[in-house]
Design an enzyme around this catalytic site. Structure first.
Site, short mmCIF file in Angstrom:
data_model
loop_
_atom_site.label_atom_id
_atom_site.label_comp_id
_atom_site.label_asym_id
_atom_site.label_seq_id
_atom_site.Cartn_x
_atom_site.Cartn_y
_atom_site.Cartn_z
N CYS A 37 -7.99 1.66 6.93
CA CYS A 37 -7.42 2.33 5.76
C CYS A 37 -7.97 1.74 4.45
CB CYS A 37 -5.90 2.28 5.80
SG CYS A 37 -5.16 0.77 5.17
N HIS B 207 -0.27 -4.97 19.47
CA HIS B 207 0.17 -4.61 18.13
C HIS B 207 0.87 -3.25 18.19
CE1 HIS B 207 0.03 -3.41 13.89
NE2 HIS B 207 -0.05 -4.70 13.64
N HIS C 53 4.18 1.67 11.62
CA HIS C 53 3.08 1.42 12.54
C HIS C 53 2.83 2.58 13.50
CE1 HIS C 53 5.28 -2.33 11.56
NE2 HIS C 53 4.09 -2.71 11.20
N CYS D 169 0.86 -1.18 0.00
CA CYS D 169 0.00 0.00 0.00
C CYS D 169 0.90 1.23 0.00
CB CYS D 169 -0.90 0.00 1.23
SG CYS D 169 0.03 0.08 2.80
N GLU E 138 0.91 -0.73 16.29
CA GLU E 138 0.05 0.42 15.97
C GLU E 138 -0.83 0.80 17.17
OE1 GLU E 138 -3.69 1.66 13.15
OE2 GLU E 138 -2.27 0.20 12.33
N HIS F 149 5.91 -5.22 8.60
CA HIS F 149 5.93 -6.62 9.06
C HIS F 149 6.10 -7.58 7.89
CE1 HIS F 149 3.90 -5.60 13.16
NE2 HIS F 149 5.21 -5.50 13.20
N SER G 192 -0.89 -7.84 10.83
CA SER G 192 -2.32 -7.84 11.15
C SER G 192 -3.18 -7.89 9.90
CB SER G 192 -2.66 -6.59 11.97
OG SER G 192 -4.06 -6.48 12.18
#
Length: 335
Positions: free
Chosen positions: A217, A146, A96, A31, A148, A60, A246
């Site tokens: 997103c 996580h 993240h 992305c 983020e 990741h 994730s």
């Protein structure tokens, strides 16, 4: 919409192999936020030379991390792992996002840092800060541990954000009553799971304030929609991605829920579980937002060695989003 996709080289006569129809999901793979983060590391190496330090995996994906290591990036989990003699070297924060304490620590050590946080994650950070300034109690929908989630919760004083992971959590959540409620989310969640959690929060707290714009997103949403379009029509689905990614894990779950009996997450072609896949006549392939296209091609080539493959691309959306690079690297990018 379906269009012809890339072919794959066969190692033997197609007549000797069983036929396999591969449906290649699109969009898939990198992305804009991941692409930007990787560019930041590469351009920092170009401008400042090696080593460049990176706090946490930039994205990741083991292949990406190992490739950047080979170019001179050094990955650490905390800033205090950087030797004192190397403190003048650039340090990059991962896509993240990080708690506010991290750039504060870097500044206190006179470190030069570059922030590769995805702009869509930064949007959630700003949203959380705005809710906090307006006296709202914040519910964050996400996965505990996580990076983020740690980064988002770390934008505000401890106790300002309550984490909700499941519908059951939403049903049990007890607000403090110190202000109006607002909810935000991790950007890489299952769209359907999040919808169910939000419905439960709305049911219990009709006045709860939603994000101004969806926090999940565009890339996460688009990749899940592509999987939903393909999964019901294939016997198995390969998701190319890392176990700690994730969005990749969510793609595997989405494939199963959409009707694909066998959905597996693999990092490389060497991870393909041939025995459990058997000899399918149809196969879906997608890739998480941090998985490079070269790994998708590797997977297709591996199947082409065993099957007479025909590849179709099933496209459900077009993506043309790009994010600006940090000012300190724009000259390097222009060279």
């Amino acid at each position: 919409m379906t269009s012809a996709g890339p072919g794959a080289k066969a190692s033997a006569s197609p007549a000797q192999k069983p036929k396999l129809e591969i449906k290649l999901c699109a969009p898939r793979g990198f992305c804009a936020g991941v692409d930007r983060a990787i560019q930041i590391v590469e351009l920092a190496l170009k401008r400042f030379g090696a080593p460049v330090y990176v706090r946490h995996e930039i994205v990741h994906n083991k292949y990406v991390v190992e490739d950047l290591k080979a170019k001179g990036a050094v990955f650490v989990e905390e800033l205090d792992e950087i030797p004192d003699a190397e403190r003048e070297r650039p340090v990059i924060f991962s896509a993240h996002g990080v708690p506010k304490s991290v750039p504060a620590e870097a500044a206190s050590r006179n470190m030069f840092y570059l922030d590769a946080t995805c702009p869509l994650v930064s949007k959630v950070h700003k949203e959380a800060e705005l809710h906090h300034r307006r006296g709202r109690e914040i519910v964050l929908i996400g996965h505990a541990g996580h990076p983020e989630v740690i980064g988002t919760m770390g934008q505000l004083p401890q106790g300002s954000v309550s984490l909700v992971e499941t519908v059951e959590d939403a049903a049990a959540f007890a607000p403090s009553g110190h202000g109006p409620l607002a909810w935000i989310t991790q950007t890489t969640l299952s769209v359907d799971d999040t919808k169910a959690i939000v419905e439960k929060l709305n049911e219990r707290f009709p006045e709860i304030i939603p994000p101004h714009k969806d926090d999940i997103c565009y890339a996460t949403t688009n990749r899940q929609e592509a999987v939903k379009a393909v999964a019901p029509d294939v016997e198995a689905m390969i998701v190319v991605g890392a176990p700690n990614s994730s969005n990749s894990q969510r793609l595997r779950e989405v494939a199963e829920r959409a009707g694909c009996a066998r959905a597996v997450l693999v990092q490389r072609a060497s991870d393909i579980p041939w025995a459990s896949l058997g000899e399918p006549e149809s196969l879906g392939i997608t890739a998480g937002a941090s998985a490079p296209e070269i790994l998708v091609e590797e997977i297709i080539d591996a199947f082409a060695e065993r099957f007479d493959v025909h590849v179709q691309t099933v496209r459900t959306a077009d993506e043309d989003i790009a994010f600006n690079l940090p000012r300190a690297l724009r000259e390097a990018a222009a060279e």
